[in-house]
Design an enzyme around this catalytic site. Sequence first.
Site, PDB file in Angstrom:
ATOM      1  N   LYS A   6       1.852 -61.120  -9.364  1.00 35.95           N
ATOM      2  CA  LYS A   6       0.890 -61.381  -8.285  1.00 35.95           C
ATOM      3  C   LYS A   6       1.004 -60.335  -7.187  1.00 35.95           C
ATOM      4  O   LYS A   6       0.008 -59.912  -6.614  1.00 35.95           O
ATOM      5  CB  LYS A   6       1.171 -62.755  -7.673  1.00 35.95           C
ATOM      6  CG  LYS A   6       0.597 -63.910  -8.448  1.00 35.95           C
ATOM      7  CD  LYS A   6       0.539 -65.111  -7.515  1.00 35.95           C
ATOM      8  CE  LYS A   6       0.739 -66.395  -8.258  1.00 35.95           C
ATOM      9  NZ  LYS A   6       1.694 -67.286  -7.631  1.00 35.95           N
ATOM     10  N   LYS A  58       6.336 -56.396 -15.685  1.00 31.71           N
ATOM     11  CA  LYS A  58       5.716 -57.718 -15.766  1.00 31.71           C
ATOM     12  C   LYS A  58       4.414 -57.758 -14.957  1.00 31.71           C
ATOM     13  O   LYS A  58       4.369 -57.185 -13.863  1.00 31.71           O
ATOM     14  CB  LYS A  58       6.716 -58.724 -15.177  1.00 31.71           C
ATOM     15  CG  LYS A  58       6.239 -60.143 -15.056  1.00 31.71           C
ATOM     16  CD  LYS A  58       7.309 -60.989 -14.405  1.00 31.71           C
ATOM     17  CE  LYS A  58       7.140 -61.128 -12.913  1.00 31.71           C
ATOM     18  NZ  LYS A  58       6.367 -62.267 -12.461  1.00 31.71           N
ATOM     19  N   LYS A  67      13.270 -57.852  -5.342  1.00 38.47           N
ATOM     20  CA  LYS A  67      12.296 -57.997  -4.251  1.00 38.47           C
ATOM     21  C   LYS A  67      12.877 -57.514  -2.922  1.00 38.47           C
ATOM     22  O   LYS A  67      12.171 -56.926  -2.112  1.00 38.47           O
ATOM     23  CB  LYS A  67      11.826 -59.456  -4.144  1.00 38.47           C
ATOM     24  CG  LYS A  67      10.904 -59.845  -5.291  1.00 38.47           C
ATOM     25  CD  LYS A  67      10.145 -61.121  -5.025  1.00 38.47           C
ATOM     26  CE  LYS A  67       9.141 -61.359  -6.146  1.00 38.47           C
ATOM     27  NZ  LYS A  67       8.426 -62.621  -6.038  1.00 38.47           N
TER      28      LYS A  67
END
Length: 341
Positions: A204, A201, A114
Site C-alpha cells: 500500500k 511485495k 519501515k
Amino acid sequence: MKRRVFSGIQPSEVIHIGNYIGAVKRWVALQDDPAKDNIYCVVDLHALTVKQDPEVLRERTLELLALFLAVGLDPAKSTLFVQSHVSANAEGAWLLNCVTPESWLKKMTQYKDKSAKQAERGREGTVLTGLLDYPVLMAADILFYDTHEVPVGEDQKQHVELARNIAERFNYHYGETFIVPEPVIAKAGARIMGLDDPTVKMSKSMAHVQGHAIRLLDEPKQIERAIMRSKTDSGSEIRFSADPAKAGVNNLLTIYQVLTGKTRDEVEQDFASARGYGDLKKRVAEVVIAEAEPVRKRFAEIATDRGELERIMRIGADKARAISEPRLADVKRKMGLLLPM
Ligand code: AQP
C-alpha cells in the site's frame, strides 16, 4: 466448538489486489465454513503508526467497511467492526506491553524495514513508538478475542508468531489464559509482488508509484494498463518458476491461479498455446477485471448509505465488546489490577 478466526486490515489506502488475494478474498470464503466463527476488523489504530490526515483517515475507515461489504463479507455471518470502537484492543495492548520484552519488537523485520525507510526521510520521517509497538496491538487484537486462526499474507506471519510468543509467556507467568493462535497462510498468493518490480511485495505504501499496484477500486482501463505494462523478462516461456529472473511471469500466473481457482497444471495448460507474454497479460487483465468490476459497482452503491454503515459498525462493535471485555477483565484480575466495584 467453532474455531475463532480473526484478521484485520488498515484503512491506510484503498486495498490492492495483494491485500485482496492474501487476506480479504480468503475471509469471504471462510464465512461459509460452519466450523469457523469469523471476526474481521478495520484496524484504524494501526493506521496511526504513520502520520495520517484526520479527515482522510475517517473517510477511509468508512470506505474500507463499505469495501468489506462490497467483496461479500456479511455482517449476518461475520463480526465486522472498527478497532477504535472497542477499547479492549488498545487497553489489552497496554497489558501485553507489560509482558513483552522490548528486544522481541526490535527484531521484527517489518519494523526494521519501515523504520530504516522513514529514517532516510530525515526529520519528516521520525520513527514513532507506535511503529515499534504495533505488533503488540496486533497481538491484543488476536488474543483478546480467543482466536485460533489468523488468515494473513506472508508478510504478517512473523507478527502472528510474536502473538503466539506473547500468549505463551503470559500463560507461563499468570496461568492458562490465552489461546495460542496459528497464522494461516495460503499456499498460493501469500505474497503478490509489485507489477513494476516483481522482486518486492506489492505494498500500500508504494501504491502511489505508477504501475506498482492494482487497487481493488481501479477502473478496468487502469487495471488493463497496469498489467499490460507489468515487468516481465525477455523470454517467452509461460510457466511457474522460482527463478528470480522469471518473477514477473510467476506473479501474473499466481494472480491468475488464485482468481480462477485452478491448479498450477491447469494454469500452464491454459497458456500452452499462447503467443507470448502479451497473451498472458491480456488474459490476466480480463480475469482481474472480472473479479474487481462487480466489487467496484457494489461499492459505489454501499458507500453512499452512511446510515447503514453506521448501523453495521454499531452492531459489530457490540458483538466484539461482548467477546473481548470478559477476557480483558480476566487478564486485569490476573495481573493484579483492582477491578471497579
Ligand atoms: N503483496 C501482498 N500479497 C499478499 N498478501 C498481502 N498483504 C499485504 N500485502 C500483500 C496482506 O494483506 C493484509 C493487509 O494488512 P495491513 O493492513 O497490515 O496492510 P498494510 O500494511 O496497510 O498494507 P501493505 O500492502 O502490507 O502495505 P505496506 O507494505 O505498505 O505495509 C495482511 O494480511 C497482509 O499480510
